[in-house]
Design a protein around this motif. Sequence first.
Motif, mmCIF file in Angstrom:
data_model
loop_
_atom_site.group_PDB
_atom_site.id
_atom_site.type_symbol
_atom_site.label_atom_id
_atom_site.label_comp_id
_atom_site.label_asym_id
_atom_site.label_seq_id
_atom_site.Cartn_x
_atom_site.Cartn_y
_atom_site.Cartn_z
ATOM 1 N N PRO A 231 0.931 -1.746 -0.024
ATOM 2 C CA PRO A 231 -0.090 -0.396 0.318
ATOM 3 C C PRO A 231 1.048 1.388 0.047
ATOM 4 C CG PRO A 231 -0.954 -1.558 1.690
ATOM 5 C CD PRO A 231 0.550 -2.036 1.215
ATOM 6 N N LEU A 232 0.677 1.512 -0.332
ATOM 7 C CA LEU A 232 1.072 3.335 -1.341
ATOM 8 C C LEU A 232 1.541 4.241 0.547
ATOM 9 C CD1 LEU A 232 2.565 5.672 -2.779
ATOM 10 C CD2 LEU A 232 0.792 6.187 -3.206
ATOM 11 N N PRO A 233 0.826 4.408 1.288
ATOM 12 C CA PRO A 233 1.403 4.973 2.493
ATOM 13 C C PRO A 233 2.368 4.305 3.271
ATOM 14 C CG PRO A 233 -0.913 4.728 2.656
ATOM 15 C CD PRO A 233 -0.989 3.617 1.359
ATOM 16 N N ILE A 234 2.422 2.873 3.340
ATOM 17 C CA ILE A 234 3.528 2.192 3.632
ATOM 18 C C ILE A 234 4.904 2.328 3.267
ATOM 19 C CG2 ILE A 234 4.580 0.296 4.044
ATOM 20 C CD1 ILE A 234 2.142 -0.281 5.593
ATOM 21 N N LEU A 235 4.518 3.324 2.008
ATOM 22 C CA LEU A 235 5.579 4.214 1.551
ATOM 23 C C LEU A 235 6.088 5.178 2.768
ATOM 24 C CD1 LEU A 235 5.795 3.522 -2.113
ATOM 25 C CD2 LEU A 235 6.419 1.887 -0.552
ATOM 26 N N GLY A 236 5.413 5.567 3.164
ATOM 27 C CA GLY A 236 5.703 7.017 3.654
ATOM 28 C C GLY A 236 6.287 6.540 5.373
ATOM 29 N N GLU A 237 5.338 5.771 5.446
ATOM 30 C CA GLU A 237 5.562 5.012 6.848
ATOM 31 C C GLU A 237 7.075 4.993 7.126
ATOM 32 O OE1 GLU A 237 3.482 1.711 9.066
ATOM 33 O OE2 GLU A 237 1.616 2.918 8.182
ATOM 34 N N LEU A 238 7.910 4.071 6.162
ATOM 35 C CA LEU A 238 9.062 4.120 6.164
ATOM 36 C C LEU A 238 10.224 5.148 5.801
ATOM 37 C CD1 LEU A 238 8.782 0.455 3.391
ATOM 38 C CD2 LEU A 238 9.670 0.528 5.998
ATOM 39 N N LYS A 239 9.945 6.115 5.605
ATOM 40 C CA LYS A 239 10.638 7.268 4.639
ATOM 41 C C LYS A 239 10.651 8.016 6.081
ATOM 42 C CE LYS A 239 9.085 8.028 0.174
ATOM 43 N NZ LYS A 239 8.085 8.775 -1.069
ATOM 44 N N ARG A 240 9.235 7.723 6.597
ATOM 45 C CA ARG A 240 9.191 8.552 8.361
ATOM 46 C C ARG A 240 9.843 7.501 9.629
ATOM 47 N NH1 ARG A 240 4.657 9.105 6.171
ATOM 48 N NH2 ARG A 240 3.586 8.314 7.672
ATOM 49 N N SER A 241 10.722 6.730 9.373
ATOM 50 C CA SER A 241 10.590 5.310 10.022
ATOM 51 C C SER A 241 12.257 5.582 10.941
ATOM 52 C CB SER A 241 10.652 4.409 9.395
ATOM 53 O OG SER A 241 11.358 3.473 10.866
ATOM 54 N N LYS A 242 12.021 6.031 11.754
ATOM 55 C CA LYS A 242 13.722 5.947 11.915
ATOM 56 C C LYS A 242 14.780 4.486 12.556
ATOM 57 C CE LYS A 242 13.182 10.007 13.687
ATOM 58 N NZ LYS A 242 13.193 11.186 13.231
ATOM 59 N N ASN A 243 14.359 3.425 12.000
ATOM 60 C CA ASN A 243 14.350 2.259 12.096
ATOM 61 C C ASN A 243 15.712 2.440 11.058
ATOM 62 O OD1 ASN A 243 15.102 -0.900 11.003
ATOM 63 N ND2 ASN A 243 13.591 -1.002 12.315
ATOM 64 N N LYS A 244 17.115 1.849 11.064
ATOM 65 C CA LYS A 244 18.253 1.562 10.753
ATOM 66 C C LYS A 244 17.971 1.174 9.309
ATOM 67 C CE LYS A 244 20.255 -2.311 12.586
ATOM 68 N NZ LYS A 244 21.813 -2.598 13.760
ATOM 69 N N PHE A 245 17.264 -0.106 9.001
ATOM 70 C CA PHE A 245 17.182 -0.863 8.107
ATOM 71 C C PHE A 245 15.797 0.045 6.960
ATOM 72 C CE2 PHE A 245 18.139 -4.024 11.129
ATOM 73 C CZ PHE A 245 19.491 -4.058 10.261
ATOM 74 N N ALA A 246 14.933 1.100 8.052
ATOM 75 C CA ALA A 246 13.903 1.386 7.410
ATOM 76 C C ALA A 246 14.108 1.828 5.447
ATOM 77 C CB ALA A 246 13.169 3.129 7.451
ATOM 78 N N SER A 247 15.763 2.173 4.493
ATOM 79 C CA SER A 247 15.921 3.304 3.690
ATOM 80 C C SER A 247 15.927 1.494 2.687
ATOM 81 C CB SER A 247 16.983 3.881 3.946
ATOM 82 O OG SER A 247 17.856 3.487 3.832
ATOM 83 N N ALA A 248 16.153 1.212 3.404
ATOM 84 C CA ALA A 248 16.702 -0.161 2.487
ATOM 85 C C ALA A 248 15.443 -0.759 2.169
ATOM 86 C CB ALA A 248 17.859 -1.421 3.468
#
Length: 116
Positions: free
Chosen positions: A37-54
């Motif tokens: 789902p497209l909103p998941i991309l936004g969650e990952l962009k905002r995430s502080k998880n060190k693997f979020a960009s990957a």
Amino acid sequence: MQKVVLDTNALLLPFERSVNLDSQIKSLLGNCEVYVPLPILGELKRSKNKFASAALKLALNYNVEKTEEAGDYAVIELASRLGAYVVTNDAYLIKKLREKNIPVIRFKSNSHLDFD
């Protein structure tokens, strides 16, 4: 062809637990179409998880679909619309999916994906 929707924590699994998401899904369902789902991309962009960009880069390899809802509800909406399985380990989301009779695939025994 079977369809699968991934949530945020499913996209993080390959990096947090060294899981080959594609081969694990294929071993359960055979060839299938994978959606995010497209909103998941936004969650990952905002995430502080060190693997979020990957995880974000991984998500872009799949079919990204717009939804009316956000967060967990975007996953539920898309899975309902597509008649898809959902890959997640999010306990709250799993409870909601079960209530709607949407099939779930979970990460089990810290080693593999399996049907809920």
